[in-house]
Each structure stands twice: as C-alpha cells, then as structure tokens.
Design a protein around this motif. Structure first.
Motif, PDB file in Angstrom:
ATOM      1  N   GLY A  48     -32.972  50.511  73.957  1.00  0.00           N
ATOM      2  CA  GLY A  48     -33.921  50.092  72.929  1.00  0.00           C
ATOM      3  C   GLY A  48     -35.334  49.987  73.476  1.00  0.00           C
ATOM      4  O   GLY A  48     -35.565  50.075  74.687  1.00  0.00           O
ATOM      5  N   LYS A  49     -36.286  49.781  72.572  1.00  0.00           N
ATOM      6  CA  LYS A  49     -37.680  49.582  72.961  1.00  0.00           C
ATOM      7  C   LYS A  49     -37.915  48.105  73.238  1.00  0.00           C
ATOM      8  O   LYS A  49     -37.473  47.239  72.496  1.00  0.00           O
ATOM      9  N   PHE A  50     -38.642  47.838  74.322  1.00  0.00           N
ATOM     10  CA  PHE A  50     -38.834  46.479  74.829  1.00  0.00           C
ATOM     11  C   PHE A  50     -40.259  46.032  74.520  1.00  0.00           C
ATOM     12  O   PHE A  50     -41.226  46.619  75.003  1.00  0.00           O
ATOM     13  N   ILE A  51     -40.403  44.990  73.720  1.00  0.00           N
ATOM     14  CA  ILE A  51     -41.710  44.509  73.291  1.00  0.00           C
ATOM     15  C   ILE A  51     -41.942  43.124  73.882  1.00  0.00           C
ATOM     16  O   ILE A  51     -41.184  42.191  73.612  1.00  0.00           O
ATOM     17  N   LEU A  52     -42.992  42.990  74.673  1.00  0.00           N
ATOM     18  CA  LEU A  52     -43.323  41.716  75.304  1.00  0.00           C
ATOM     19  C   LEU A  52     -44.416  41.016  74.505  1.00  0.00           C
ATOM     20  O   LEU A  52     -45.431  41.619  74.154  1.00  0.00           O
ATOM     21  N   VAL A  53     -44.216  39.721  74.251  1.00  0.00           N
ATOM     22  CA  VAL A  53     -45.244  38.896  73.617  1.00  0.00           C
ATOM     23  C   VAL A  53     -45.804  37.944  74.672  1.00  0.00           C
ATOM     24  O   VAL A  53     -45.062  37.186  75.299  1.00  0.00           O
ATOM     25  N   THR A  54     -47.119  38.007  74.877  1.00  0.00           N
ATOM     26  CA  THR A  54     -47.808  37.134  75.821  1.00  0.00           C
ATOM     27  C   THR A  54     -49.035  36.574  75.111  1.00  0.00           C
ATOM     28  O   THR A  54     -49.157  36.690  73.897  1.00  0.00           O
ATOM     29  N   ALA A  55     -49.951  35.933  75.848  1.00  0.00           N
ATOM     30  CA  ALA A  55     -51.059  35.256  75.175  1.00  0.00           C
ATOM     31  C   ALA A  55     -52.270  35.150  76.084  1.00  0.00           C
ATOM     32  O   ALA A  55     -52.207  35.399  77.288  1.00  0.00           O
ATOM     33  N   ILE A  56     -53.397  34.751  75.471  1.00  0.00           N
ATOM     34  CA  ILE A  56     -54.569  34.396  76.252  1.00  0.00           C
ATOM     35  C   ILE A  56     -54.319  33.020  76.872  1.00  0.00           C
ATOM     36  O   ILE A  56     -53.293  32.392  76.630  1.00  0.00           O
ATOM     37  N   GLY A 254     -34.391  29.591  81.306  1.00  0.00           N
ATOM     38  CA  GLY A 254     -35.618  28.931  80.892  1.00  0.00           C
ATOM     39  C   GLY A 254     -36.584  28.579  82.003  1.00  0.00           C
ATOM     40  O   GLY A 254     -37.002  27.431  82.117  1.00  0.00           O
ATOM     41  N   PRO A 255     -36.979  29.536  82.853  1.00  0.00           N
ATOM     42  CA  PRO A 255     -37.965  29.202  83.888  1.00  0.00           C
ATOM     43  C   PRO A 255     -39.366  29.038  83.293  1.00  0.00           C
ATOM     44  O   PRO A 255     -39.771  29.792  82.410  1.00  0.00           O
ATOM     45  N   PHE A 256     -40.114  28.030  83.762  1.00  0.00           N
ATOM     46  CA  PHE A 256     -41.514  27.885  83.373  1.00  0.00           C
ATOM     47  C   PHE A 256     -42.317  29.043  83.958  1.00  0.00           C
ATOM     48  O   PHE A 256     -41.955  29.604  84.990  1.00  0.00           O
ATOM     49  N   ALA A 257     -43.466  29.352  83.318  1.00  0.00           N
ATOM     50  CA  ALA A 257     -44.292  30.448  83.823  1.00  0.00           C
ATOM     51  C   ALA A 257     -45.459  29.976  84.677  1.00  0.00           C
ATOM     52  O   ALA A 257     -46.036  30.769  85.408  1.00  0.00           O
ATOM     53  N   ASN A 258     -45.812  28.679  84.583  1.00  0.00           N
ATOM     54  CA  ASN A 258     -46.891  28.219  85.469  1.00  0.00           C
ATOM     55  C   ASN A 258     -46.378  27.949  86.880  1.00  0.00           C
ATOM     56  O   ASN A 258     -47.098  28.133  87.856  1.00  0.00           O
ATOM     57  N   ILE A 259     -45.091  27.544  87.006  1.00  0.00           N
ATOM     58  CA  ILE A 259     -44.545  27.252  88.336  1.00  0.00           C
ATOM     59  C   ILE A 259     -43.294  28.073  88.661  1.00  0.00           C
ATOM     60  O   ILE A 259     -42.707  27.913  89.722  1.00  0.00           O
ATOM     61  N   ALA A 260     -42.881  28.949  87.771  1.00  0.00           N
ATOM     62  CA  ALA A 260     -41.768  29.865  88.034  1.00  0.00           C
ATOM     63  C   ALA A 260     -42.117  31.209  87.380  1.00  0.00           C
ATOM     64  O   ALA A 260     -43.290  31.463  87.110  1.00  0.00           O
ATOM     65  N   HIS A 261     -41.134  32.085  87.109  1.00  0.00           N
ATOM     66  CA  HIS A 261     -41.497  33.425  86.649  1.00  0.00           C
ATOM     67  C   HIS A 261     -41.478  33.591  85.138  1.00  0.00           C
ATOM     68  O   HIS A 261     -41.844  34.651  84.625  1.00  0.00           O
ATOM     69  N   GLY A 262     -41.069  32.572  84.382  1.00  0.00           N
ATOM     70  CA  GLY A 262     -41.389  32.504  82.963  1.00  0.00           C
ATOM     71  C   GLY A 262     -40.743  33.502  82.035  1.00  0.00           C
ATOM     72  O   GLY A 262     -41.302  33.774  80.965  1.00  0.00           O
ATOM     73  N   CYS A 263     -39.594  34.071  82.377  1.00  0.00           N
ATOM     74  CA  CYS A 263     -38.951  35.082  81.529  1.00  0.00           C
ATOM     75  C   CYS A 263     -37.496  34.693  81.280  1.00  0.00           C
ATOM     76  O   CYS A 263     -36.877  34.014  82.098  1.00  0.00           O
ATOM     77  N   LEU A 289     -50.235  34.589  83.958  1.00  0.00           N
ATOM     78  CA  LEU A 289     -49.035  33.995  84.552  1.00  0.00           C
ATOM     79  C   LEU A 289     -47.790  34.727  84.077  1.00  0.00           C
ATOM     80  O   LEU A 289     -47.205  35.526  84.795  1.00  0.00           O
ATOM     81  N   GLY A 290     -47.359  34.467  82.835  1.00  0.00           N
ATOM     82  CA  GLY A 290     -46.100  35.020  82.350  1.00  0.00           C
ATOM     83  C   GLY A 290     -46.017  36.525  82.388  1.00  0.00           C
ATOM     84  O   GLY A 290     -45.038  37.099  82.881  1.00  0.00           O
ATOM     85  N   ALA A 291     -47.032  37.201  81.858  1.00  0.00           N
ATOM     86  CA  ALA A 291     -46.958  38.663  81.793  1.00  0.00           C
ATOM     87  C   ALA A 291     -47.006  39.294  83.173  1.00  0.00           C
ATOM     88  O   ALA A 291     -46.253  40.228  83.465  1.00  0.00           O
TER      89      ALA A 291
END
Length: 536
Positions: A48-56, A254-263, A289-291
């Motif tokens: 399938g196609k993989f769509i990532l949602v991230t943010a400013i 559920g890893p955090f993205a500020n102190i872990a890899h966030g995915c 961070l996350g992306a």
C-alpha cells in the motif's frame, strides 16, 4: 458535546465486522470485548501507499496531528479507498498530565476512547514490566557475586507516569534514575522489531552495563531473554480498533518523539500496508523530531518509504512562533501569523531534503477567522505549496475531503536519508543539528567524546541517532520559538540503545522522565454514575 461524550454516543461496529472490512475474519483476532482485538496475523508484504502526518513546531496545546490523521483516513475511506490508520498508543503520562489523551478529538476520533487512553490491551504494562524485570535481574546478578563484572549499570527503570521525583533515586548501592515508559529502550525496540525472532534478538542485544575492561555487558548474558519474551509475546500483536466512522485502525506502540523515535510499531505498519491500499500514520511533535526520526530510524530499519507527507499547521501555532504569548494565542494577530510562517517554511524545506512530496494542511479551529485562513492560503500560493484545510474535528470525514484529494494527487516521492550509516557519530550529530535545526555550532564536551570512544571501541558507533530535545523550538531552548538564528546546541548525554539499534543524543535540559504541570489533568478526571468524565 465533549470528546468523551461524542465517543460514547458513536455507533461502533463489533470489532469482528471491522476486521471483515479489511479481509480478516474472527480466527485472525484475539478479542478484547466487542470493540478491541489483537491481530494474530503478522503480514510482511507491504504494497500500500504510506502517508505520514507530521507538523510544524507545536504549542503546549498540541496541533492535532492525530485528529488530522484520523480525518484523512476517514475521508479516504469515504472515497472508496481501502485504508487503515496506523497510530501510536497513548501514554498515561500525558493523559493525566498536561497534553491529555491521544485518540483525536471532536468528530475525528478512534474508539473506544476511554479504553485506548487508559489501560487498552495492557501493552504499556507489559513493556514496563519487561523493562523493570531486566533491572531486577541486573541487581540480583550483582548481589550474588557479579560474575559478569558489571562495574557501571547503564540500563534504567521506567514507569508510565510523569514523576519528577524519580529523576534521581537512591538504590542503596548507587544512585540511579527512571525514564518514562515511552522513552524506554524496550518501547523503542518493541516498535522497531519485525517479528518475534527479531524481538528476541533485540532484547538480547540490550546493553545493561560496562565491565572493568570497558566492554559492554548484554541482557542475553543474564539468562533473562526467555522471560522477557513471555511478558511481551501477546503485547507484540497489533491492536485493531475503529474510528467514529468505522474506519479500521491499528494502534500499537507509543514512543514519545521528543525523547524517543515517536512512531508506531514496524509490525503494525507492515501489517497495515500488506492489507490496505493506503495507510495513514503519524510521527510525534514537529517534523524536526518525529518526521526526521521516522525517516532516519524507522524507514532505515524497516525498509519502508513514505509516499506522501502531510505537514500540519494551525493558526495558533503560527501566532506562537510569530511571537504571540501563550495566553494571547487565540486573539487576532495577523502580524504574528506572518512572522510564524517562517517556522512552517523551515519545516517544509527540511522535509524536502528527504525527497518527499509534501501537502501543507491547516488544521482548522473554531477560533480561526476567515481573514486568518485567507492569509494562510495566500502564503501557500506564494510559496507554491500544495495545501488543504481540514475541518475534520467539527465535520469528520467531510471536513477532510480536500486534504484527501490533495494527498491522492501527489506524485511519487524520491525518498532519501539525511546521513549515511558509515558517517561518524559526530558527523551525524552535526548533520541533524545543523541541517534540520539550523544550529551554528554543536558543543560536545570531552566527557561526551569519551563516551563516543567507548561506542567506537565496541563497534556500535555506526548506528543511526535519535536526538532528544525540546519539541517547542528548533533549538535546545524551548523559549527560542519561530526559527532562531546563530544559536548553539549542547550535547548533554549520549546513551546506547543497542537493542533498538540507535544511539540517543540528549540536547540541552531535556528530561527522559517528565514532570507534571501545576494544574494537571488528573484534577479533572473522575467517575460519575459509573462513567469516566473529563478524559480527553
């Protein structure tokens, strides 16, 4: 209605019927009541196609990536696409702290909201228990003679609660500290393992200490891997739930993205991509961070590649990064929005360095004015961005149809990593800090360089890096909002997560055990007439 009331009043399908929508039957499930299930299938044929949602860069209020992700999945589903949302499990730290739950909001939620935000299927408890069993085994080994010659213990205990008192604890024989479960190495490797066999190997590869010759001591030498597998085998199965509009959703890890890899977990993503034509996932906090970690860690480890990226912005975040004070963030301020566009543009520029196609999405709030939206549209047109406005919070899938169209009309990404595996560790740190954050200098002390020498001596310095820093700024100072210039960052510590297969680099004053705010959410949450209230 509040989020929890909307969730409670939704027309949920039995989870067996949700599974049927993606070609699975009851025999493929381990049922946890009527609306939750573990998937017994572990598919590994991503098509399938993989769509990532991230943010400013976010505000302390959050910018709604999960809400946008769910709305996008619902909209694609409404357009007749076979779609699965693949998201992370919430940590109870933020649930009872400041940020709240992580199941979306309004009419763009996953359900059952209360279960997912609290104990869910017990995955976090299993991860926490496995982590702390390792710690107990280390101290037991030392107590009974220390035949492995452990001179320095490097593995930390963890707990799924924000508790600043656990940042420094006296164990009698030494001082130590706890991490929150979302920042633990067990969580990280759990989410990067591709199979039970891979999970077993990663668990054995965890470094627990250093001996008198400067060599690492591993979990496998403690004879505990089998017991860890017993704790984690059921948790390793991805969880199937649904959105308010009954779109199948896999929530796992559920890893955090500020102190872990966030995915979310690799096994969940690969299973979803093997079943659906479109998979919508998210990476925590801002794209710096996350992306970045999604690309340089998760994609590198798993072989997965994103087909499109949605970059979420909000009017309040643009104001915040344009200099508006937190308590004035919902007041009209066109000048601050104009200045805040620099943060959006820097994240967009960073994402393009990975060769991905980007859709900028304004996550609409009811406090946004028409003039503010027009200013956002004008900026996107001037910059040549593909963009959409999502109102999924208020309208569900109908509010994300334009975003779905924009994503469906993106061209194929030409994905690439930011750095090479064989770049030196210092070069990797400099690349991320200078290319993504914009730092002019990276300060690395002699003590940190000595730690790097130990990594090189043990032949593990070629691993990818996971930078831990504040989510509120490109710098390591949360107060430097927008796009700071001519700033330096300081490496505070380096920690090897050899089981996860990366090296954590801590910048500035980042803490791996968060504290609670002055007015935490736990003051609001209650049970009234047998039902939970004020959980969001």
């Amino acid at each position: 209605m509040t989020d929890i009331e909307i969730s409670r009043n939704s027309k949920k399908l039995n989870i067996v019927d949700v599974a049927k929508k993606i070609g699975l039957d009851k025999d493929d499930l381990i049922l946890y009541g009527d609306y939750k299930a573990k998937l017994k299938v572990n598919l590994n044929n991503p098509k399938g196609k993989f769509i990532l949602v991230t943010a400013i860069s976010p505000t302390p209020f959050g910018e709604g990536k999960t809400t946008v992700s769910i709305g996008l999945a619902d909209a694609l589903n409404k357009k007749g696409k076979k779609v699965i949302a693949a998201l992370r499990e919430p940590s109870m730290g933020p649930v009872f702290g400041m940020k709240g739950g992580a199941t979306g909001g309004g009419y763009s939620q996953v359900v059952p909201m209360e279960d997912i935000n609290l104990h869910f299927t017990g995955d976090f408890h299993a991860i926490t228990s496995a982590n702390n069993l390792i710690c107990a085994a280390i101290d037991n080994h030392i107590y009974f003679g220390n035949s492995l010659d452990i001179q320095e213990v490097t593995f930390k205990r963890c707990l799924d609660v924000n508790d600043r008192a656990l940042r420094d604890v006296d164990l009698g024989s030494r001082h130590d500290s706890f991490s929150i479960s979302s920042a633990s190495e067990i969580m990280a490797l759990f989410c990067l393992a591709t199979s039970l066999d891979d999970l077993r190997e990663r668990l054995g590869n965890i470094v627990v200490g250093i001996n008198s010759n400067g060599k690492y001591v591993y979990v496998r030498e403690l004879g505990i891997v089998g017991s860890l597998m017993a704790l984690l085998k059921d948790a390793f199965l991805p969880n199937l739930v649904q959105t308010l509009e009954n779109t199948p959703t896999i929530i796992h890890g559920g890893p955090f993205a500020n102190i872990a890899h966030g995915c979310n977990s690799v096994v969940a993503s690969k299973t979803a991509l093997s079943i659906a034509d479109y998979v919508v996932t998210e990476a925590g906090f801002g794209a710096d961070l996350g992306a970045e970690k999604f690309f340089d860690i998760k994609c590198r480890v798993s072989g997965l590649k994103p087909d499109a990226v949605v970059l979420v912005a909000t009017i309040k975040a643009l104001k915040y990064h344009g200099g508006a004070k937190k308590d004035m963030i919902f007041e009209p301020n066109m000048e601050a929005i104009e200045k805040g566009f620099a943060n959006l543009d820097k994240h967009y520029e960073n994402l393009k360095k990975f060769g991905v196609e980007v859709v900028v999405c304004l996550n609409k709030y009811n406090t946004d004015t028409e003039e503010e939206e027009e200013l956002f549209i004008k900026h996107c047109n001037e910059m040549g961005y593909k963009y959409a406005i999502s109102n999924a919070y208020a309208l569900g899938s109908e509010g994300a149809m334009d975003l779905a169209d924009a994503v469906l009309n993106t061209s194929t990404s030409d994905f690439k990593f930011l750095y090479k595996d064989d770049d030196s560790l210092i070069d990797k740190i400099n690349t991320v800090c200078k290319e993504i954050y914009g730092a002019s200098k990276v300060n690395i002390s002699k003590e940190i360089k000595d730690k790097i020498k130990i990594l090189e001596k043990n032949n593990v310095a070629n691993l990818p890096i996971c930078v831990a820093k504040t989510q509120y700024s490109f710098s390591d100072d949360a107060k430097k909002v927008g796009v700071p210039k001519d700033f330096e960052v300081t490496v505070k510590d380096i920690r090897l997560y050899s089981g996860a297969g990366f090296i954590t680099v801590l910048l500035g004053d980042i803490m791996v055990m968060p504290g609670l705010s002055r007015k935490p959410n736990y003051e609001l949450i209650d049970v009234v007439d047998g039902e939970i209230v004020n959980l969001s």
